[in-house]
Scaffold this motif. Structure first.
Motif, PDB file in Angstrom:
ATOM      1  N   SER A  24       0.826  -1.203   0.000  1.00 26.60           N
ATOM      2  CA  SER A  24       0.000   0.000   0.000  1.00 26.60           C
ATOM      3  C   SER A  24       0.868   1.264   0.000  1.00 26.60           C
ATOM      4  O   SER A  24       0.552   2.254  -0.654  1.00 26.60           O
ATOM      5  CB  SER A  24      -1.008  -0.038   1.151  1.00 26.60           C
ATOM      6  N   VAL A  28       0.384   3.955  -2.930  1.00 20.97           N
ATOM      7  CA  VAL A  28       0.049   5.358  -2.643  1.00 20.97           C
ATOM      8  C   VAL A  28       1.090   6.296  -3.265  1.00 20.97           C
ATOM      9  O   VAL A  28       0.780   7.375  -3.758  1.00 20.97           O
ATOM     10  CB  VAL A  28      -0.081   5.580  -1.115  1.00 20.97           C
ATOM     11  N   PRO A  32      -1.345   6.520  -7.059  1.00 19.48           N
ATOM     12  CA  PRO A  32      -2.339   6.912  -6.040  1.00 19.48           C
ATOM     13  C   PRO A  32      -3.780   6.823  -6.540  1.00 19.48           C
ATOM     14  O   PRO A  32      -4.696   6.606  -5.762  1.00 19.48           O
ATOM     15  CB  PRO A  32      -1.963   8.356  -5.702  1.00 19.48           C
ATOM     16  N   THR A  35      -5.609   3.716  -5.388  1.00 20.49           N
ATOM     17  CA  THR A  35      -5.673   3.406  -3.951  1.00 20.49           C
ATOM     18  C   THR A  35      -6.991   3.913  -3.375  1.00 20.49           C
ATOM     19  O   THR A  35      -7.721   4.650  -4.028  1.00 20.49           O
ATOM     20  CB  THR A  35      -4.498   4.068  -3.190  1.00 20.49           C
ATOM     21  N   GLY A  37      -8.767   6.366  -1.411  1.00 22.63           N
ATOM     22  CA  GLY A  37      -8.634   7.710  -0.831  1.00 22.63           C
ATOM     23  C   GLY A  37      -7.193   8.090  -0.541  1.00 22.63           C
ATOM     24  O   GLY A  37      -6.932   8.885   0.365  1.00 22.63           O
ATOM     25  N   GLN A  38      -6.249   7.497  -1.266  1.00 22.15           N
ATOM     26  CA  GLN A  38      -4.802   7.726  -1.077  1.00 22.15           C
ATOM     27  C   GLN A  38      -4.375   7.503   0.373  1.00 22.15           C
ATOM     28  O   GLN A  38      -3.391   8.067   0.850  1.00 22.15           O
ATOM     29  CB  GLN A  38      -4.421   9.143  -1.545  1.00 22.15           C
ATOM     30  N   SER A  39      -5.131   6.659   1.050  1.00 22.39           N
ATOM     31  CA  SER A  39      -4.791   6.401   2.453  1.00 22.39           C
ATOM     32  C   SER A  39      -4.026   5.077   2.570  1.00 22.39           C
ATOM     33  O   SER A  39      -4.490   4.038   2.066  1.00 22.39           O
ATOM     34  CB  SER A  39      -6.083   6.333   3.283  1.00 22.39           C
ATOM     35  N   ILE A  40      -2.862   5.138   3.206  1.00 17.66           N
ATOM     36  CA  ILE A  40      -2.062   3.907   3.368  1.00 17.66           C
ATOM     37  C   ILE A  40      -2.838   2.886   4.192  1.00 17.66           C
ATOM     38  O   ILE A  40      -2.918   1.707   3.840  1.00 17.66           O
ATOM     39  CB  ILE A  40      -0.697   4.236   4.018  1.00 17.66           C
ATOM     40  N   ALA A  41      -3.482   3.368   5.284  1.00 20.20           N
ATOM     41  CA  ALA A  41      -4.174   2.427   6.182  1.00 20.20           C
ATOM     42  C   ALA A  41      -5.320   1.718   5.466  1.00 20.20           C
ATOM     43  O   ALA A  41      -5.445   0.488   5.504  1.00 20.20           O
ATOM     44  CB  ALA A  41      -4.699   3.173   7.398  1.00 20.20           C
ATOM     45  N   LYS A  42      -6.157   2.536   4.751  1.00 18.48           N
ATOM     46  CA  LYS A  42      -7.318   1.917   4.094  1.00 18.48           C
ATOM     47  C   LYS A  42      -6.868   0.967   2.976  1.00 18.48           C
ATOM     48  O   LYS A  42      -7.398  -0.125   2.807  1.00 18.48           O
ATOM     49  CB  LYS A  42      -8.240   2.999   3.517  1.00 18.48           C
ATOM     50  N   THR A  43      -5.878   1.417   2.191  1.00 21.22           N
ATOM     51  CA  THR A  43      -5.408   0.569   1.091  1.00 21.22           C
ATOM     52  C   THR A  43      -4.800  -0.721   1.643  1.00 21.22           C
ATOM     53  O   THR A  43      -5.061  -1.809   1.128  1.00 21.22           O
ATOM     54  CB  THR A  43      -4.357   1.317   0.251  1.00 21.22           C
ATOM     55  N   THR A  45      -5.483  -2.205   4.388  1.00 21.80           N
ATOM     56  CA  THR A  45      -6.552  -3.092   4.866  1.00 21.80           C
ATOM     57  C   THR A  45      -7.202  -3.814   3.694  1.00 21.80           C
ATOM     58  O   THR A  45      -7.425  -5.038   3.741  1.00 21.80           O
ATOM     59  CB  THR A  45      -7.629  -2.267   5.616  1.00 21.80           C
TER      60      THR A  45
END
Ligand code: HEM
Length: 544
Positions: A24, A28, A32, A35, A37-43, A45
């Motif tokens: 992720s 990102v 991007p 991905t 919302g360009q979010s590392i955490a969401k991607t 997951t």
């Protein structure tokens, strides 16, 4: 050959998490727009679950069918669910029951494959040769699966039952002399005096204090007698649970050694959630059981100290198993305590189950009951007589009835092993991690090994000339109740002598029949098989 087995999946959370986060971060920074919302955490997951899904499809659907080295073994077709395999039969029937069917219905040369939850492969052994290989020749290549044991280890410590490899070899060698017949024979009078106490207490409580001939639940009495016997015979501690089941010590031992429903659920949870999380859940039982197990261990340490003081004063120690092991000088105090806990766990419910089934079978077969009572009365003129090993072992029909009950209702219906290296059974390649099922419940009633009357309760099969030890079966692996080999039950002689005394006292003192003869006996699962609603009998005292 080096195919990744699905079992490794359960231990690869770290890998999945690591690779998801790395992927992720990369996504990102480079693409991007793809991905979340360009979010590392969401991607991360999302990637984690996507990988998990792919692996799940591989492990549950593709691996067992197309890749597993075990796929060529004869495989159970009955009730095969695309994802859960034969799990519904396993969960819905008493343990060992479906295996008993498969052993007779799936043509095989010693190994049968079936599927558990999420199509996890299981290999059931069906022939003496396959059993001999796993239990004897390659014993140390197959261990008890660790995932099952962690929870119990916290409570018991690593005594004989839970040790592996060199530690097991050392402990087994050190304890074997204590279980030798020359010592066990000294315990017969202990077994007898507790058996006598059991029937006298049953008479007093069930027939005098309550009104006569009301139902008596024999499973509870069996459990109390077995706890007392393993206490006195195993470690020289009388729990007096026949006399008073509600002392603090008795309540403690029962809470540690008779796992409640909640404990079973916790045990099951460990299949899905790492054990350390389950162990630390703030559930009442977790706290309770640790406190109870600490009390049980402290009591055991105290006993060891007392025995050592006696030894220092050159006093003769009680002939219990732990005293003999202590005298051998091969065990630390800690290991003696671990083994006390182990004997309580391994030798309590198993024996209680064997006596309960004996009562059941004798109530269903009144002619066997009468014949056995005659033999007991002939050899032991009164309940108040003392006995010894020669007297008890000199009753062939008592031996036959006990053996037949142990064959017919093996207290441990099924147990398992895990291959710890890539190996083979009967020439079939068996990869590391494979789970091997050993099923006394099935083997003990195999028609191939016992003949067409395998499914009948018939003590006489042990009475024909030369069959006292084999029951007429073609191989000694046909009787799997105590398993065989270096990991077979070390307490077998202890257990059979104890059972003989308990059964002799019960049948000598009472005539009995089932209170509800038409009741369907539902078998409770767990490590030992017992009737779920206990064994309710109507008792009548006989002249003895
Ligand atoms: C009718 C009664 C009993 C039955 C049916 C029985 C059955 C068994 C079975 C099937 C095993 C092997 C379990 C496995 O490998 O998964 C075993 C192991 C063991 N049993 Fe028993 N048992 C009985 C009574 C006892 C008693 C009374 C004691 C102790 C005094 C005892 C002590 C042990 C120990 C210490 C082990 C572990 C042996 C090792 O791993 O080396 N058992 N028993």
């Amino acid at each position: 050959m080096g195919m990744v087995g699905p079992t490794s999946f359960w231990s690869s959370y770290t890998f999945w998490t690591g690779s998801s986060i790395a992927a992720s971060i990369l996504a990102v920074n480079t693409v991007p727009q793809y991905t979340i919302g360009q979010s590392i955490a969401k991607t991360a997951t999302a990637i984690f679950f996507a990988q998990w899904l792919v692996y799940l499809i591989y492990a549950v659907l593709l691996y067992p069918r197309y890749f597993s080295p075990l796929r060529h073994l004869p495989t159970v077709k009955e009730g095969n669910h695309p994802i859960m395999g034969q799990w519904f039969a396993i969960a819905g029937e008493p343990s060992g029951e479906p295996m008993r069917r498969w052993l007779n219905t799936v043509p095989n040369d010693g190994l049968v494959r079936y599927f558990g939850m999420f199509n996890r492969e299981r290999v059931l052994l069906t022939s003496p040769k396959a059993l001999a290989e796993v239990l004897n020749t390659k014993n140390y290549e197959f261990q008890r699966p660790q995932f099952l044991l962690r929870g119990i280890m916290r409570i018991l410590g690593v005594g004989l039952l839970l040790s592996e490899g060199d530690d097991h070899k050392y402990q087994r060698k050190g304890l074997t002399p204590a279980f030798a017949f020359r010592h066990i024979k000294e315990l017969y009078p202990v077994f007898w005096s507790k058996s006598r106490e059991m029937v006298k207490t049953i008479e007093e409580v069930e027939l005098v204090q309550k009104k006569p001939n009301v139902e008596a639940e024999i499973g509870g009495w069996a459990s109390r007698a077995a706890l007392d016997i393993i206490g006195v015979g195993g470690m020289g501690q009388d729990f007096n649970s026949l006399a008073d089941p509600n002392t603090e010590l008795n309540k403690t031992y029962r809470s540690v050694f008779s796992p409640s429903r909640q404990a079973q659920i916790l045990g099951l949870l460990q299949f899905f959630i790492p054990a350390w999380i389950v162990e630390n859940l703030p559930i009442k039982r977790n706290g309770d059981i640790m406190a109870a197990s600490k009390l049980a261990r402290d009591t055991s340490f105290q006993l060891v100290r007392q025995k050592k003081e006696q030894m220092a004063r050159k006093e003769q120690l009680h002939p219990d198993i732990i005293s003999i092991a202590l005298e051998s000088g091969q065990f630390t105090d800690e290991k003696l305590v671990d083994n006390m806990m182990t004997f309580l766990a391994a030798g309590h419910e198993t024996t209680a189950s064997s006596l309960t089934w004996a009562a059941y079978m004798l109530s269903k077969h009144p002619e066997v009951q009468t014949r056995l009572r005659q033999e007991v009365h002939e050899h032991i003129p009164s309940l108040n007589n003392e006995i010894n090993d020669t007297l008890i072992d000199g009753m062939p029909y008592l031996h036959a009835v006990c053996q037949e009950v142990l064959r017919f209702y093996s207290p441990v219906p099924v147990t398992l092993r895990e291959a710890v290296i890539n190996t083979s059974i009967q020439g079939h390649y068996v990869p590391k991690g494979s789970v091997i099922m050993l099923c006394p419940w099935a083997i003990n009633r195999s028609e191939e090994l016992w003949g067409p009357d395998a499914g009948e309760f018939n003590p006489d099969r042990w009475m024909k000339p030369g069959t006292a030890n084999s029951g007429g079966a073609t191989s000694n692996y046909a009787f799997l109740t105590f398993l065989h080999g270096p990991r077979g039950c070390i307490g077998q002689k202890f257990a059979t002598a104890e059972m003989a005394c308990l059964v002799a006292a019960l049948v000598g003192k009472f005539e009995f029949e089932q209170t509800y003869p038409d009741e369907e006996i539902i078998i409770k699962g767990g490590i030992t098989a017992r009737p779920k609603n206990g064994m309710r009998l109507n008792l009548k005292v006989v002249e003895w």
